[in-house]
Design a protein around this motif. Structure first.
Motif, short mmCIF file in Angstrom:
data_model
loop_
_atom_site.label_atom_id
_atom_site.label_comp_id
_atom_site.label_asym_id
_atom_site.label_seq_id
_atom_site.Cartn_x
_atom_site.Cartn_y
_atom_site.Cartn_z
N ASP A 99 13.89 28.59 -19.20
CA ASP A 99 14.03 30.02 -19.52
C ASP A 99 14.51 30.82 -18.31
OD1 ASP A 99 13.12 29.31 -21.99
OD2 ASP A 99 11.05 29.94 -21.62
N ARG A 100 13.99 30.43 -17.14
CA ARG A 100 14.38 31.12 -15.91
C ARG A 100 15.88 30.92 -15.64
NH1 ARG A 100 11.54 29.10 -10.25
NH2 ARG A 100 12.78 30.34 -8.82
N THR A 101 16.39 29.75 -16.01
CA THR A 101 17.80 29.46 -15.78
C THR A 101 18.68 30.28 -16.72
OG1 THR A 101 17.11 27.26 -15.14
CG2 THR A 101 19.45 27.56 -15.52
N TYR A 128 16.19 17.09 -7.16
CA TYR A 128 15.47 16.56 -8.32
C TYR A 128 14.31 17.43 -8.76
CZ TYR A 128 11.33 14.75 -5.84
OH TYR A 128 10.16 14.64 -5.13
N ASN A 129 13.80 18.29 -7.86
CA ASN A 129 12.60 19.04 -8.24
C ASN A 129 12.89 20.20 -9.19
OD1 ASN A 129 13.88 20.54 -6.26
ND2 ASN A 129 11.98 21.34 -5.42
N TYR A 130 14.13 20.73 -9.10
CA TYR A 130 14.60 21.74 -10.05
C TYR A 130 15.99 21.31 -10.50
CZ TYR A 130 10.94 25.16 -9.02
OH TYR A 130 9.74 25.82 -8.90
N PRO A 131 16.07 20.20 -11.25
CA PRO A 131 17.40 19.64 -11.53
C PRO A 131 18.24 20.55 -12.42
CG PRO A 131 15.69 18.47 -12.76
CD PRO A 131 14.99 19.43 -11.86
N ASN A 188 17.41 24.32 -12.80
CA ASN A 188 17.47 25.67 -12.25
C ASN A 188 18.21 25.77 -10.92
OD1 ASN A 188 15.95 27.84 -10.33
ND2 ASN A 188 16.34 28.59 -12.38
N GLU A 189 17.89 24.90 -9.98
CA GLU A 189 18.51 25.04 -8.66
C GLU A 189 19.97 24.65 -8.71
OE1 GLU A 189 15.48 24.66 -5.29
OE2 GLU A 189 16.43 26.43 -6.09
N THR A 190 20.28 23.63 -9.54
CA THR A 190 21.66 23.21 -9.64
C THR A 190 22.49 24.33 -10.27
OG1 THR A 190 20.78 21.03 -10.07
CG2 THR A 190 23.11 21.32 -10.40
N GLN A 222 6.04 19.45 -4.61
CA GLN A 222 7.45 19.04 -4.53
C GLN A 222 8.36 20.25 -4.67
OE1 GLN A 222 7.44 14.81 -6.76
NE2 GLN A 222 6.56 16.46 -7.91
N ARG A 223 8.16 21.24 -3.84
CA ARG A 223 8.99 22.43 -3.84
C ARG A 223 9.35 22.74 -2.40
NH1 ARG A 223 5.12 26.17 -4.77
NH2 ARG A 223 6.57 27.87 -5.17
N CYS A 224 10.60 23.12 -2.16
CA CYS A 224 10.95 23.44 -0.78
C CYS A 224 10.12 24.62 -0.30
CB CYS A 224 12.44 23.71 -0.64
SG CYS A 224 13.00 25.08 -1.62
N THR A 225 9.71 25.48 -1.24
CA THR A 225 8.94 26.67 -0.88
C THR A 225 7.42 26.41 -0.81
OG1 THR A 225 9.03 27.19 -3.21
CG2 THR A 225 10.55 28.40 -1.80
N ALA A 226 6.99 25.20 -1.08
CA ALA A 226 5.54 24.93 -1.10
C ALA A 226 4.90 25.25 0.26
CB ALA A 226 5.29 23.46 -1.44
N ALA A 282 3.94 31.28 -1.02
CA ALA A 282 5.40 31.30 -0.84
C ALA A 282 6.06 30.88 -2.15
CB ALA A 282 5.78 30.34 0.28
N GLN A 283 7.19 31.45 -2.44
CA GLN A 283 7.94 31.07 -3.65
C GLN A 283 9.35 31.60 -3.53
OE1 GLN A 283 5.64 33.06 -6.78
NE2 GLN A 283 7.18 34.70 -6.82
N ARG A 284 10.22 31.04 -4.39
CA ARG A 284 11.60 31.50 -4.38
C ARG A 284 11.75 32.79 -5.20
NH1 ARG A 284 17.24 28.54 -5.97
NH2 ARG A 284 18.31 30.45 -6.46
N GLY A 285 11.10 32.82 -6.36
CA GLY A 285 11.32 33.89 -7.32
C GLY A 285 10.71 35.21 -6.90
N PRO A 286 10.97 36.29 -7.62
CA PRO A 286 11.99 36.41 -8.67
C PRO A 286 13.40 36.14 -8.10
CG PRO A 286 10.61 38.40 -8.53
CD PRO A 286 10.27 37.55 -7.37
N PRO A 303 16.47 37.62 -2.11
CA PRO A 303 17.23 36.67 -1.29
C PRO A 303 16.44 35.40 -1.00
CG PRO A 303 16.69 38.67 -0.04
CD PRO A 303 16.30 38.92 -1.46
N PHE A 304 17.09 34.29 -1.22
CA PHE A 304 16.48 32.97 -0.97
C PHE A 304 17.31 32.32 0.13
CE2 PHE A 304 16.35 28.38 -2.41
CZ PHE A 304 15.11 28.13 -1.87
N THR A 305 16.73 32.22 1.31
CA THR A 305 17.47 31.65 2.42
C THR A 305 16.49 31.16 3.48
OG1 THR A 305 19.29 32.06 4.00
CG2 THR A 305 17.83 33.92 3.58
#
Ligand code: G3H
Length: 530
Positions: A129-131, A176-179, A181-183, A307-311, A465-469, A473-475
């Motif tokens: 849904d987020r995607t 692979y963790n967000y195959p 959404n992130e892609t 398994q999240r880069c933001t974990a 920590a998290q990417r969203g919303p 900016p995600f960097t």
């Protein structure tokens, strides 16, 4: 810990295998009759543990990699291609067509997300849904960008019509963790800005792209989206060595990003858009609200098994409260439910990488040999596809778990006396994505926040920590990222400002007016998209 077996609900059972027999090149779903690779899930369908076969994918080679490169290069056609020169409104229509079809595939994609990467049902639904929302937000933002550039400027006697144009051919590799959404957070802005693309799905989370292949095929002109399957290095190496790639868009590991970009012979031609690993710390100050802090640290460290880069991958706790924090934190970790992704209330789920439990065990062994203890009862309990999160304390700098991005279920804790201890560690670290700070005294927080914003790119106050919303900016700094992603920023990262300039005189102005009146150029246009 024993392998858990509970009857799989009928709607989630694997009833038939998915054999992906085609790849998308130049608008054609081309048949592949060569070698294939099995796609296995680490989730067992039987009482006696055994990985489940989900299907197969083509194992393409150099020839097919170069074939898709040719397709993307021809579709860009030196800037003359249908797609890069198309009106913005028409590119948006193609994207709308795509997302309308994508929405009809929710159930299939969600089921594959659970089997392929072990993501829980609510999180898999959220990823889908987020995607979809990301795509709609991107369309709206692009409309706004286009409206803002539907005008001429005049400075020092020169008229300018400035827009953002595509960069060229994009090689897109997702994690692979967000195959999904992130892609798609890379692919969608790349496509909509007029670039042409080659996309290789992640190693785990590959079959879930299959239900979307036809939508890609029938929504965009031939060659705009090309999708290949196989080993990353085998396919990416010849593509990069050609020197024809303009953008490497990758979310994954800095080592693979370095190795892939090294193959490009023209370093300044290659733009990089990279989301890489991180070691985001939590810093728990003496006056932190412990209930809130523990809730956020649990979510930050254990969502999708870490398994999240933001974990949150390392926790610093003030020495005066560390005992209490450890007691309550480890109890809460032990209460987390492990099970298959579709089980109610499940928080911990099977790890998709077969070697991950052994790797996490290595980190635990290394830490315990060097003086740390596993402070929770269930920490380190292992099954064929899982290792229960171990809470390690006290962790010190000579341990691997201090340095390495564990990307899995293990949480190292350190205590500190002086705030400069975590600050120095962060400054020395190779990573610089985010931090979470827990506390309430503004006299302490103010200077801390003012320093932390210069070490990372997002300071989370009393929050995980998290990417969203995804509009934010995600960097990251250092080895954590190159360029910025967000709905707004990604459109800019995948494009470049380009403009038509003409001296203000009657001759030029008459031509500009005619160009505008006759609407023959898609670039020179003041049309307004509502
Ligand atoms: O792997 C990194 C993801 O971007 C994390 O996103 O914070 O929304 O889970 P998230």
């Amino acid at each position: 810990m024993k392998h858990l077996f509970a009857e799989i609900p009928s709607e989630y059972k694997i009833k038939s295998l998915l054999h992906q027999k085609t790849y998308l090149v130049n608008g054609e779903l081309k048949n592949w009759s060569g070698t294939t690779t099995d796609v296995l899930s680490t989730i067992s369908s039987t009482k006696k543990y055994s990985p489940t076969l989900l299907g197969t994918i083509p194992q393409l080679g150099k020839e097919e990699a170069l074939e898709t490169l040719d397709a993307a290069v021809s579709a860009y056609d030196k800037g003359q291609g249908l797609w890069p020169t198309m009106k913005v409104a028409d590119r948006i229509s193609c994207m709308e067509k795509f997302v309308t079809q994508m929405k009809t595939k929710r159930e299939e994609v969600v089921k594959l997300l659970m089997w392929e990467i072990g993501k829980s049902l609510p999180d898999s639904q959220k990823e889908f849904d987020r995607t979809v929302e990301y795509i709609y937000d991107t369309i709206e933002d692009y409309k706004k960008m286009d409206r803002d550039s539907a005008k001429f400027e005049k400075n020092s006697g020169v008229h300018a019509h400035i827009r953002r144009g595509p960069l060229g051919v994009v090689l897109c590799l997702g994690p692979y963790n967000y195959p999904l959404n992130e892609t798609f957070a890379l692919l969608i802005p790349a496509i909509i800005m007029g670039n042409t693309t080659i996309f290789k799905p992640a190693k785990n989370g590959v079959l879930l792209i299959s239900p979307l292949l036809e939508a890609f095929q029938n929504s965009f002109p031939a060659g705009v989206v090309n999708i290949i399957y196989g080993r990353g290095r085998t396919l990416a190496t010849p593509i990069m060595e050609s020197g024809k790639i303009d953008v490497l868009a990758l979310i994954g590991n800095s080592k693979s990003a370095n190795a892939i970009q090294e193959n490009h012979p023209r370093k300044n031609r290659l733009r990089l858009i990279l989301g890489l690993e991180a070691k985001n710390p939590a810093i728990v100050l003496e006056d932190a609200d412990l209930d809130l802090t523990i809730n956020e640290c649990i979510a930050g460290a254990t969502s999708f098994n870490g398994q999240r880069c933001t974990a949150l991958k390392i926790i610093y706790v003030h020495e005066n409260i560390v005992e209490e924090f450890n007691k309550r934190f480890s109890k809460r970790i032990d209460a987390l439910k492990f099970g298959n992704p579709w089980e109610d209330g499940v928080k911990l789920t099977p790890l998709p990488e077969p070697g991950k439990p052994a790797y996490i065990q290595e980190l635990i062994d290394d830490a315990t040999e060097k003086g740390a203890k596993i402070i929770n009862k269930k920490g380190g309990e292992t099954t064929e596809n899982y290792i229960f999160p171990a809470v390690l304390y006290p962790v010190s700098k000579n341990m691997r778990v201090f340095e390495e991005e564990q990307f899995g279920p293990v949480t190292p804790i350190l205590s500190f006396k002086d705030i400069n201890e975590p600050l120095d560690d962060m400054a020395e670290s190779n990573y610089g994505q985010q931090v979470s700070v827990f506390g309430s005294d503004v006299k302490t927080l103010s200077p801390l926040i003012d320093t932390l914003v210069n070490l990372v790119c997002r300071v989370n106050l009393n929050s995980a920590a998290q990417r969203g919303p995804d509009v934010y900016p995600f960097t990251g700094r250092k080895d954590s990222a190159v360029a910025t992603l967000s709905v707004h920023d990604a459109l800019r990262s995948f494009s470049i400002r380009t403009f038509v300039a003409s001296k203000d005189n009657e001759y030029n102005n008459a031509i500009l007016k005619e160009l505008l009146d006759k609407k023959t150029s898609n670039f020179i246009s003041t049309d307004y998209i509502l």
